[in-house]
Design a protein around this motif. Structure first.
Motif, PDB file in Angstrom:
ATOM      1  N   ARG A 143     -63.465  -0.985  -2.252  1.00 23.32           N
ATOM      2  CA  ARG A 143     -62.629  -2.108  -1.849  1.00 23.32           C
ATOM      3  C   ARG A 143     -63.393  -2.948  -0.832  1.00 23.32           C
ATOM      4  N   HIS A 144     -63.041  -4.205  -0.730  1.00 25.80           N
ATOM      5  CA  HIS A 144     -63.635  -5.065   0.296  1.00 25.80           C
ATOM      6  C   HIS A 144     -63.450  -4.418   1.669  1.00 25.80           C
ATOM      7  N   ARG A 201     -51.230  -1.572  -1.753  1.00 26.02           N
ATOM      8  CA  ARG A 201     -50.801  -2.330  -0.583  1.00 26.02           C
ATOM      9  C   ARG A 201     -51.888  -3.355  -0.205  1.00 26.02           C
ATOM     10  N   ASP A 202     -51.493  -4.584  -0.023  1.00 28.04           N
ATOM     11  CA  ASP A 202     -52.381  -5.669   0.413  1.00 28.04           C
ATOM     12  C   ASP A 202     -53.465  -6.041  -0.607  1.00 28.04           C
ATOM     13  N   THR A 203     -53.237  -5.698  -1.876  1.00 23.12           N
ATOM     14  CA  THR A 203     -54.252  -6.095  -2.866  1.00 23.12           C
ATOM     15  C   THR A 203     -54.114  -7.557  -3.258  1.00 23.12           C
ATOM     16  N   GLY A 204     -52.912  -8.134  -3.136  1.00 30.07           N
ATOM     17  CA  GLY A 204     -52.685  -9.434  -3.741  1.00 30.07           C
ATOM     18  C   GLY A 204     -52.353  -9.272  -5.211  1.00 30.07           C
ATOM     19  N   SER A 223     -62.502  -5.416   4.399  1.00 29.20           N
ATOM     20  CA  SER A 223     -61.279  -5.815   5.099  1.00 29.20           C
ATOM     21  C   SER A 223     -60.084  -4.960   4.710  1.00 29.20           C
ATOM     22  N   ARG A 224     -60.249  -4.117   3.678  1.00 27.74           N
ATOM     23  CA  ARG A 224     -59.150  -3.307   3.124  1.00 27.74           C
ATOM     24  C   ARG A 224     -58.064  -4.198   2.522  1.00 27.74           C
ATOM     25  N   ARG A 225     -58.461  -5.357   2.083  1.00 28.46           N
ATOM     26  CA  ARG A 225     -57.570  -6.261   1.377  1.00 28.46           C
ATOM     27  C   ARG A 225     -58.219  -6.613   0.042  1.00 28.46           C
ATOM     28  N   GLY A 226     -57.400  -7.128  -0.858  1.00 32.55           N
ATOM     29  CA  GLY A 226     -57.915  -7.517  -2.158  1.00 32.55           C
ATOM     30  C   GLY A 226     -57.943  -6.361  -3.141  1.00 32.55           C
ATOM     31  N   ILE A 268     -59.231 -13.547  -0.693  1.00 29.40           N
ATOM     32  CA  ILE A 268     -58.957 -12.172  -0.258  1.00 29.40           C
ATOM     33  C   ILE A 268     -58.615 -12.160   1.225  1.00 29.40           C
ATOM     34  N   THR A 269     -59.487 -12.763   2.034  1.00 30.62           N
ATOM     35  CA  THR A 269     -59.201 -12.937   3.460  1.00 30.62           C
ATOM     36  C   THR A 269     -59.581 -14.377   3.798  1.00 30.62           C
TER      37      THR A 269
END
Length: 243
Positions: free
Chosen positions: A160-161, A120-123, A163-166, A42-43
């Motif tokens: 969400r994580h 956006r930015d989920t992968g 980091s706002r990613r994943g 994720i990060t």
């Protein structure tokens, strides 16, 4: 605590694991006949592992948790690539919807999603929709348990994580209550951090409406629970902790 795993029942973990590694571009951690583990980064430090564990027969319990893959403008091309890997089209009564419903190599349903700003930015995994009898209650439970934070998503109650990613964890109104005694074909696992007391965590789960289960699976290094809506999950020991 942090959300670490997706636990997925599999008749053939090697076959299922190979499919999902090819689908998601994940990295193999373990590849044995009875267990396959593969990592989605994720990060730089955060990750989500997919763990395929052998079961003796197909688990036909309703999927209260499934994977939504990011498709976007490449939705049809991605769906076609997944078909070439062994996925098949499924009709689960979805009707006319903008997403594509497929089954993996063991028939487990998943979706390839249309373009959404929330992805956006989920992968490659856009979201993890999970059935809930009370999404507002359960999102608070899972925020405490996973250390994920509220986010915009396809469901009003989404985490969400930090980091706002994943991927997004979406708590969705359940079409039917959890069937008593039924084991989820896909479940979530959280891992303790060093210094966290397993008994205190178990007490916190019970205080928030969850319950501990005691399945007859022999000696396990983890503990098995259900959230307030009956969704199964495991609490794994902290790294380096004694089993």
């Amino acid at each position: 605590m942090f959300l670490e795993n997706l636990g997925i029942d599999a008749l053939d973990p090697l076959r299922a694991g190979r499919f999902w590694e090819a689908a998601l571009g994940t990295t193999t951690l373990t590849a044995e006949p009875d267990i396959v583990e593969t990592r989605l980064q994720i990060t730089g430090e955060a990750y989500l592992d997919l763990c395929f564990a052998r079961v003796p027969e197909v688990n036909r319990a309703p999927q209260r948790l499934h994977l939504d893959l990011r498709g976007g403008e490449d939705q049809e091309a991605i769906a076609e690539r997944l078909r070439s890997l062994g996925a098949s089209d499924l009709d689960i009564g979805q009707g006319e919807v903008p997403w594509t419903v497929l089954g993996d190599v063991e028939g487990g349903a998943f979706c390839v999603m249309e373009e959404r700003e929330a992805y956006r930015d989920t992968g490659p995994i856009a979201a993890l929709p999970m059935d809930s009898a009370d999404p507002q209650r359960d999102v608070e439970f899972w925020a405490w348990l996973s250390a994920w934070v509220p986010a915009e998503g396809g469901a009003p109650t989404t985490l969400r994580h930090p980091s706002r990613r994943g991927p997004l964890l979406e708590l969705c109104p359940e079409p039917e209550p959890k069937r008593p005694g039924a084991k989820n074909p896909i479940h979530l696992d959280v891992r303790l951090e060093p210094g966290e007391d397993p008994d205190e965590v178990a007490a916190g789960i019970a205080a928030r409406g969850g319950q501990e289960l005691h399945p007859d699976w022999g000696d396990l290094p983890w503990r098995v629970f259900q959230d307030p809506s009956g969704n199964d999950f495991c609490v794994l020991p902290a790294p380096g902790a004694a089993s």
